[in-house]
Design a protein around this motif. Structure first.
Motif, PDB file in Angstrom:
ATOM      1  N   TYR A 110      -0.642  59.825 -52.452  1.00 40.17           N
ATOM      2  CA  TYR A 110       0.760  59.769 -52.019  1.00 40.17           C
ATOM      3  C   TYR A 110       1.669  59.336 -53.169  1.00 40.17           C
ATOM      4  CZ  TYR A 110       4.945  58.180 -49.548  1.00 40.17           C
ATOM      5  OH  TYR A 110       6.240  57.987 -49.144  1.00 40.17           O
ATOM      6  N   VAL A 111       1.254  58.307 -53.902  1.00 42.15           N
ATOM      7  CA  VAL A 111       2.059  57.820 -55.033  1.00 42.15           C
ATOM      8  C   VAL A 111       2.203  58.907 -56.097  1.00 42.15           C
ATOM      9  CG1 VAL A 111       2.098  56.150 -56.939  1.00 42.15           C
ATOM     10  CG2 VAL A 111       1.487  55.399 -54.634  1.00 42.15           C
ATOM     11  N   LYS A 124       4.661  61.622 -54.880  1.00 46.89           N
ATOM     12  CA  LYS A 124       6.056  61.184 -55.000  1.00 46.89           C
ATOM     13  C   LYS A 124       6.516  61.241 -56.452  1.00 46.89           C
ATOM     14  CE  LYS A 124       8.248  59.462 -52.082  1.00 46.89           C
ATOM     15  NZ  LYS A 124       9.251  60.052 -51.148  1.00 46.89           N
ATOM     16  N   LYS A 125       5.621  60.889 -57.372  1.00 45.27           N
ATOM     17  CA  LYS A 125       5.955  60.911 -58.803  1.00 45.27           C
ATOM     18  C   LYS A 125       6.251  62.335 -59.260  1.00 45.27           C
ATOM     19  CE  LYS A 125       3.982  59.941 -63.359  1.00 45.27           C
ATOM     20  NZ  LYS A 125       2.768  59.515 -64.097  1.00 45.27           N
TER      21      LYS A 125
END
Length: 697
Positions: free
Chosen positions: A19-20, A23-24
């Motif tokens: 997820y991180v 988003k990046k």
């Protein structure tokens, strides 16, 4: 500490990290309006394909679910198996869908990042690949965790631990069928789509019309870019999700059969969780400088994989010591053997398929005398490339068996082989990230070409794309190698399952038993029949694309001059329809043949069939994948300025070779490794039927 708690922790870490990273990636710029328009067209085509495929697959799963539910009411399988079949297919499909969504959102962003620097482009593409990799391992462990804790603490809560372990392991072993079936649909369907579009685009665009690859005048160019995502992202994700599940579940079942109980059952799950944390660490070491060579780019990706493998190697020692109190050090060696075997297969796949090494360079040189010689040389290269992986897997099987105490305790040796397969797949998070990165880089190159970006940007995306060809070939080699070890473990688990169903069952698995011998022949020919069916499907679909592209070049005025736009949608729709029509027959074969062999030749015949399919399928898959990868990179080698460069007679011969290799490496070859595992999981799920109703036990 309860080792089973590492499962949900590992799943959570993987999904949070994915997820991180997503988003990046999505914070990066998608470039100018034209780049955004092209990327949106690719996304639209990929979404339309997956929607149609998943709708068809849902109907198929519904029919199989009802049949399995009926069998469970008749006492031929546990009531939970049909539901686990559905969840396995659902999570496999979800992992492919999420990977495809992020890949189609990252292609223009990678192209724009490459306009800033090579390292920026690499980071965006690799981050997108990481989302795919960690989604697969995260969802894989999540599915296993949910079922394990449900069965242990609700369904079998009142049973002694030893009996719990036996029932849970036997039941969970059947879960892989849903994942395997979904993987086959995704791999075969995506492979037919992508190669039909690729062949059509290359033959008419590059060979007949003489226009560059990814030229916006080519009507099949959007379908080609869509195909990269539905085949090499969604298909590969579902494929390796299935391998990941099969390796862990079969190793856990073999641990219980060997007498290691709940602790032994938990070790493969804990090892997979450790691999997730190690892979997360490894991703932070992937970076490169400007003007990097192919060798240094490969080194950048390898560095992350090797660091993750080293962490798993160290951590697995303490895992085995903690689990077994220092009594089973040989199991630690089995894990190391699997890790080493996976990296070695990846390295030798790279050696035979990368244009930085002699085999592919010599293959490119064979284009001097035309298309026929480059095809002959490519087939020769693929056949030769099978020797080393077979030796590696052979040594891995014998070493892990012996080190795990197989000489004294046969079942413990089989558990060692299963654990070796888990070790090989333990770093799947980062291994799949390096593989899924390839289609993103390929799409980025297409967008750079179609949007008219500067030549320096196209040079960088070409470098990333060429690297992606090699990492894709390496990923396929890794997937096939892990499939061989996993299939061996599944065969052993199938035999144990049959014995558990009928304790007085007498098996004669000697080669002189006619049932085993006939089963061996049937199993050996299945990968060839399967490859023929899928190759034929690509040919039929490609013919429709070639006809359509020729029609548009002929009938749309101003298309070749660039003053009129092609009809991209028709080509995408043709590929979608063709893939859906052709997918059913090879998929049904994988279900029907084990049942027919089981009812006629019994457990002995099915075991022979599984061994024959594993042996011939492993070799055929490597040959096809490596031949295809080498043909592709031989073409790229010529396009980079060697042997006359683009437009030369050498280049035209190489394009023909690459066209032959496309269905080899992206449809038939990688689908075979799913076939050999699906045959095993189908046999396991329907073991009670075969044992109880076979005409020949």
């Amino acid at each position: 500490m309860n080792l089973t708690l590492l499962m949900p922790l590992g799943a959570a870490a993987a999904l949070i990290f994915a997820y991180v990273r997503a988003k990046k990636v999505l914070r990066e710029s998608e470039g100018n309006e034209l780049m955004q328009k092209i990327a949106a067209s690719i996304r639209q085509g990929a979404n339309a394909y997956l929607k149609r495929q998943y709708s068809g697959v849902a109907k198929f799963f519904a029919v199989v679910f009802v049949l399995m539910l009926a069998l469970s009411f008749m006492g031929q399988m546990e009531i939970f198996v049909p539901f686990a079949f559905v969840t396995g297919g659902f999570f496999s499909a979800l992992s492919g869908y999420i990977g495809m969504k992020i890949a189609t959102s990252s292609n223009a962003r990678t192209a724009f990042a490459a306009s800033q620097s090579l390292n920026s482009g690499l980071k965006v593409a690799f981050s997108a690949g990481s989302v795919m990799g960690f989604t697969v391992v995260g969802l894989g462990l999540l599915d296993t965790s949910l079922w394990f804790f449900f069965l242990k603490y609700i369904v079998y809560a009142g049973l002694p631990e030893a009996e719990q372990a036996m029932k849970i392991s036997a039941l969970m072993l059947t879960f892989g069928m849903g994942a395997s079936m979904m993987a086959l649909f995704a791999r075969v369907g995506g492979g037919i789509f992508t190669k039909a579009a690729d062949v059509g685009a290359d033959l008419v665009g590059k060979v007949e019309a003489g226009i560059p690859e990814d030229d916006p005048r080519n009507p099949a160019v959007i379908a080609d870019n869509v195909g990269d995502n539905v085949g090499d992202v969604a298909g590969m994700g579902a494929d390796l999700y299935e391998s990941y599940a099969g390796a862990r579940l079969s190793a856990s079942a073999l641990a219980v059969s060997a007498g290691f109980g709940m602790v032994g059952m938990a070790v493969p799950m804990a090892l997979a969780a450790i691999g997730i944390f190690a892979s997360i660490i490894g991703t932070f070491f992937v970076k490169t400088g400007e003007d990097a060579s192919q060798r240094s780019l490969l080194g950048s990706l390898r560095k992350g994989t090797y660091i993750a493998s080293a962490i798993v190697a160290v951590a697995s020692y303490f895992l085995i010591q903690y689990a077994f109190g220092g009594q089973q050090t040989g199991l630690f060696i089995a894990i190391l053997v699997g890790l080493l075997a996976g990296n070695l297969i990846g390295y030798f796949t790279e050696y035979y398929t990368s244009d930085t090494y002699k085999p592919t360079q010599k293959l490119a040189e064979s284009s001097e005398t035309g298309a026929a010689t480059i095809i002959i040389s490519g087939l020769s290269l693929g056949m030769m490339s099978t020797a080393v992986p077979v030796v590696i897997i052979g040594i891995a099987v014998m070493a892990s068996f012996a080190c795990s105490g197989g000489i004294q305790n046969f079942e413990a040796g089989l558990f060692g082989i299963g654990l070796s397969a888990v070790g090989m797949l333990s770093t799947l998070g980062i291994t799949l990230a390096t593989d899924a990165y390839g289609p993103v880089a390929d799409n980025a190159g297409g967008i750079a070409e179609m949007s008219g970006m500067e030549e320096s940007v196209r040079d960088r995306t070409d470098a990333l794309d060429s690297l992606g060809n090699t990492t894709a070939a390496t990923g396929k080699g890794f997937a096939i190698g892990s499939a061989a070890l996993t299939a061996l473990a599944l065969v052993a688990a199938y035999v144990d399952q049959c014995k558990a169903i009928k304790p007085d069952l007498v098996l004669d698995l000697s080669i002189t038993n006619p049932s085993v011998l006939v089963g061996l022949f049937v199993g050996s020919v299945l990968p060839f029949v399967f490859a023929a069916m899928t190759m034929s499907s690509v040919g039929k679909a490609a013919m429709s694309i070639v006809t359509e592209v020729r029609r548009q070049f002929r009938e749309i005025r101003g298309l070749m001059e660039g003053t009129a736009e092609p009809d991209y949608h028709t080509c995408v729709d043709l590929c979608t329809k063709s893939a859906q029509q052709e997918i059913l027959a090879p998929s049904l074969m994988a279900i029907i043949v084990p049942l027919v062999v089981g009812f006629t030749l019994g457990v002995n015949g099915v075991t022979g069939m599984l061994m024959g399919a594993t042996a011939s399928g492993f070799i055929l898959a490597i040959m096809m994948s490596n031949s295809g990868g080498a043909w592709d990179n031989a073409k790229k080698y010529i396009e980079s300025g060697h042997l006359g460069g683009k437009g030369s007679d050498n280049h035209k011969a190489a394009v023909v070779g690459d066209t032959v290799g496309d269905p080899f490496k992206d449809t038939s070859g990688p689908s075979i490794n799913i076939l050999i595992k699906l045959l095993s999981t189908v046999s396991i799920v329907f073991a009670a039927l075969i044992v109880n109703f076979s005409l020949n036990l």
